[in-house]
Design an enzyme around this catalytic site. Structure first.
Site, PDB file in Angstrom:
ATOM      1  CE1 TYR A   1      33.097  36.305  42.064  1.00 39.00           C
ATOM      2  CE2 TYR A   1      34.872  36.461  43.669  1.00 39.00           C
ATOM      3  CZ  TYR A   1      34.432  36.496  42.363  1.00 39.00           C
ATOM      4  OH  TYR A   1      35.343  36.717  41.352  1.00 39.00           O
TER       5      TYR A   1
ATOM      6  CE  LYS B   1      34.655  33.651  40.048  1.00 36.15           C
ATOM      7  NZ  LYS B   1      34.723  33.451  38.602  1.00 36.15           N
TER       8      LYS B   1
END
Length: 160
Positions: free
Chosen positions: A152, A156
């Protein structure tokens, strides 16, 4: 702001819904995009039937170019796009040692490709109609990953 519209990806929940509600409170027409019609209906109630109270909820899979292009075209048919806020994102908790290829691919598709596609397609529309503003929402995880969010955090960081 009459015919000016702001698109909010991920507009049926979380940060996206809050952004859309705030924009509406400030007088903007809002087009919340979400992959789920049910989530849009739940979040926006009667507005989900189309342009009630200045809300144009549209089903859109941001990871799919054809879906983004169709959704943006639907908005263009109702007004001039003057803003985009990219809030669509997914999270899969898993350490870098355990994340699956399927989860990594899903994270990249929505969080990175989805952000890019929304920005590209909307920016093309804005370029034809006099400009606008784009805000990409990301996460501190992009620069401060943890043991449980490596994939994740990668997505980002890419958006950052």
């Amino acid at each position: 702001m009459n015919d000016a519209i702001v698109i909010v990806t991920g507009g049926a929940s979380g940060i996206g819904r809050a952004v859309g509600e705030r924009l509406r409170a400030d007088g903007w027409r809002v087009a919340p995009f979400d992959v789920s019609r049910e989530a849009l209906d739940s979040a926006w109630g009667d507005a989900a039937s189309g342009d009630a109270a200045g809300v144009l909820p549209i089903v859109c899979d941001v990871a799919d170019r054809a879906s983004v292009e169709a959704a943006v075209a639907a908005v263009e048919g109702r007004g001039v796009i003057r803003g985009l806020v990219t809030c669509a994102g997914i999270y899969r908790a898993a350490s870098m040692l355990e994340v699956t290829d399927e989860d990594f691919d899903a994270l990249m598709a929505v969080n990175v490709r989805g952000t890019f596609l929304a920005c590209q397609v909307v920016a093309r529309s804005m370029a034809r109609t006099g400009g606008g503003s784009i805000v990409t929402v990301t996460s501190v995880a992009g620069s401060e990953p943890t043991a449980e969010n490596g994939a994740y955090a990668t997505t980002k960081g890419a958006v950052d």
